[in-house]
Motif scaffolding. Structure first.
Motif, PDB file in Angstrom:
ATOM      1  N   ARG A  76      39.321  30.260  42.374  1.00  0.00           N
ATOM      2  CA  ARG A  76      38.910  31.059  41.223  1.00  0.00           C
ATOM      3  C   ARG A  76      37.414  30.874  40.933  1.00  0.00           C
ATOM      4  NH1 ARG A  76      41.369  35.474  39.239  1.00  0.00           N
ATOM      5  NH2 ARG A  76      40.607  35.901  37.151  1.00  0.00           N
ATOM      6  N   THR A 107      44.716  40.840  43.921  1.00  0.00           N
ATOM      7  CA  THR A 107      44.141  40.516  42.614  1.00  0.00           C
ATOM      8  C   THR A 107      44.822  39.343  41.937  1.00  0.00           C
ATOM      9  OG1 THR A 107      43.518  42.823  42.296  1.00  0.00           O
ATOM     10  CG2 THR A 107      43.722  41.462  40.316  1.00  0.00           C
ATOM     11  N   PRO A 153      46.099  38.712  36.134  1.00  0.00           N
ATOM     12  CA  PRO A 153      44.771  38.556  35.535  1.00  0.00           C
ATOM     13  C   PRO A 153      44.610  37.243  34.771  1.00  0.00           C
ATOM     14  CG  PRO A 153      45.578  40.771  35.187  1.00  0.00           C
ATOM     15  CD  PRO A 153      46.733  39.986  35.753  1.00  0.00           C
ATOM     16  N   THR A 154      43.524  36.558  35.062  1.00  0.00           N
ATOM     17  CA  THR A 154      43.157  35.316  34.387  1.00  0.00           C
ATOM     18  C   THR A 154      41.689  35.418  34.007  1.00  0.00           C
ATOM     19  OG1 THR A 154      44.726  34.082  35.767  1.00  0.00           O
ATOM     20  CG2 THR A 154      43.067  32.807  34.591  1.00  0.00           C
ATOM     21  N   GLU A 155      41.407  35.420  32.726  1.00  0.00           N
ATOM     22  CA  GLU A 155      40.028  35.610  32.283  1.00  0.00           C
ATOM     23  C   GLU A 155      39.153  34.394  32.613  1.00  0.00           C
ATOM     24  OE1 GLU A 155      40.056  36.734  28.171  1.00  0.00           O
ATOM     25  OE2 GLU A 155      40.570  38.799  28.677  1.00  0.00           O
ATOM     26  N   ASN A 215      38.067  37.846  34.453  1.00  0.00           N
ATOM     27  CA  ASN A 215      38.426  38.578  35.652  1.00  0.00           C
ATOM     28  C   ASN A 215      37.163  39.062  36.361  1.00  0.00           C
ATOM     29  OD1 ASN A 215      41.399  38.589  35.269  1.00  0.00           O
ATOM     30  ND2 ASN A 215      40.852  39.708  33.414  1.00  0.00           N
ATOM     31  N   TYR A 265      41.265  47.226  41.618  1.00  0.00           N
ATOM     32  CA  TYR A 265      42.135  46.096  41.909  1.00  0.00           C
ATOM     33  C   TYR A 265      43.386  46.575  42.648  1.00  0.00           C
ATOM     34  CZ  TYR A 265      39.626  43.362  38.280  1.00  0.00           C
ATOM     35  OH  TYR A 265      38.682  42.694  37.525  1.00  0.00           O
ATOM     36  N   LEU A 303      42.781  44.262  32.029  1.00  0.00           N
ATOM     37  CA  LEU A 303      41.749  44.744  32.943  1.00  0.00           C
ATOM     38  C   LEU A 303      40.937  45.848  32.274  1.00  0.00           C
ATOM     39  CD1 LEU A 303      43.732  44.779  36.315  1.00  0.00           C
ATOM     40  CD2 LEU A 303      42.402  42.951  35.277  1.00  0.00           C
ATOM     41  N   THR A 325      37.432  50.336  35.570  1.00  0.00           N
ATOM     42  CA  THR A 325      38.371  49.494  36.303  1.00  0.00           C
ATOM     43  C   THR A 325      39.604  50.327  36.603  1.00  0.00           C
ATOM     44  OG1 THR A 325      39.479  48.611  34.331  1.00  0.00           O
ATOM     45  CG2 THR A 325      37.611  47.363  35.188  1.00  0.00           C
TER      46      THR A 325
END
Length: 262
Positions: free
Chosen positions: A54, A77, A80-82, A84, A100, A115, A123
């Motif tokens: 990451r 992708t 989602p983990t901020e 992103n 993505y 997203l 996006t």
């Protein structure tokens, strides 16, 4: 602007999925007991590897945006983990466009909420599998301009594609669709840095029905055939990027690199 198709696929909670195991390794909550069961059997270094992947993505995406790349195709992708990828690049280039792609239906559930693009950028999300790259590229062409440079991001993805599934051919065909000036960003689990650890991780994933194809450095380097690796070249994930140059890098079992198309 944020766009994306709806999914009709049912989330299979009875089988582990790489995206959800990865989410568990990162400390996320968007996984199921079957995914947790795989994660709990993995050595603690697996969590380090997920974090290192990451962090490499963060550094590489920021570097590419600073070089003027404003189009990104991110395949595999994950949940989602901020921050992103689009949040990183649009902070530098607000009008950047990001497409993505992932093959786990649960990712789509988060796409609209997490997203969200910068107002000046775009996006987009497609539920798709890298083993069928033609559909991904066809969809991406509706958002990205394939006459201008694009960054293709394959973070911790291709070690889930075996040689029998033609991993190198898939990447080669994807790269062939990109215009000059584009970049390939790739990280990949190593089989030769910590062999015993790699064997244990591969075995635990296999118990959950997930095949892995960890590779040696020369095998990973083949993904970059015909491309120009940017400094520092193909290194471990923690060694890549200017922020790691002045400090002693943390050990990593992940190879990482960024390369340009001529």
């Amino acid at each position: 602007m944020t766009t994306g198709p709806q999914s009709s696929a049912r989330i299979d909670t009875g089988r582990p999925h790489p995206a959800r195991v990865y989410d568990w390794l990162l400390g996320g909550k968007d996984n199921y007991p079957v995914d947790e069961a795989v994660g709990e059997q993995l050595p603690p270094q697996a969590r380090d590897a997920a974090r290192q992947n990451r962090e490499f993505m963060h550094r590489a995406a920021a570097w590419l945006a600073a070089q003027g790349i404003d189009q990104f195709l991110d395949i595999g992708t994950g949940i989602p983990t901020e921050p992103n990828l689009h949040q990183i690049v649009q902070k530098i280039v607000p009008a950047a466009k990001v497409v993505y792609a992932d093959n786990d239906p649960i990712v789509l559930r988060h796409a609209e909420a997490l997203l969200i693009s910068h107002p000046e950028g775009v996006t987009d999300y497609i539920e798709a599998d890298v083993r069928h790259p033609e559909g991904i590229v066809e969809h991406a062409r509706h958002v990205l301009d394939f006459d201008r440079p694009i960054a293709l991001s394959l973070i911790a993805l291709m070690h889930f594609i075996t040689d029998e599934q033609d991993a190198h051919g898939i990447v080669r065909n994807l790269v062939a669709t990109l215009p000059p000036g584009s970049c390939l960003v790739l990280s990949h689990a190593a089989s030769d840095l910590f062999p015993e650890l790699a064997e244990r991780v591969t075995a635990e994933y296999a118990k959950g029905g997930i095949r892995l194809g960890f590779r040696t450095r020369p095998e990973v380097e083949r993904f970059f055939d015909g491309l120009e690796l940017v400094p520092p070249g193909l290194v471990t994930a923690t060694e890549w990027g200017p922020s790691t140059a002045a400090t002693e890098a943390e050990d990593s079992g992940i190879y990482a690199g960024v390369a340009r198309l001529g």
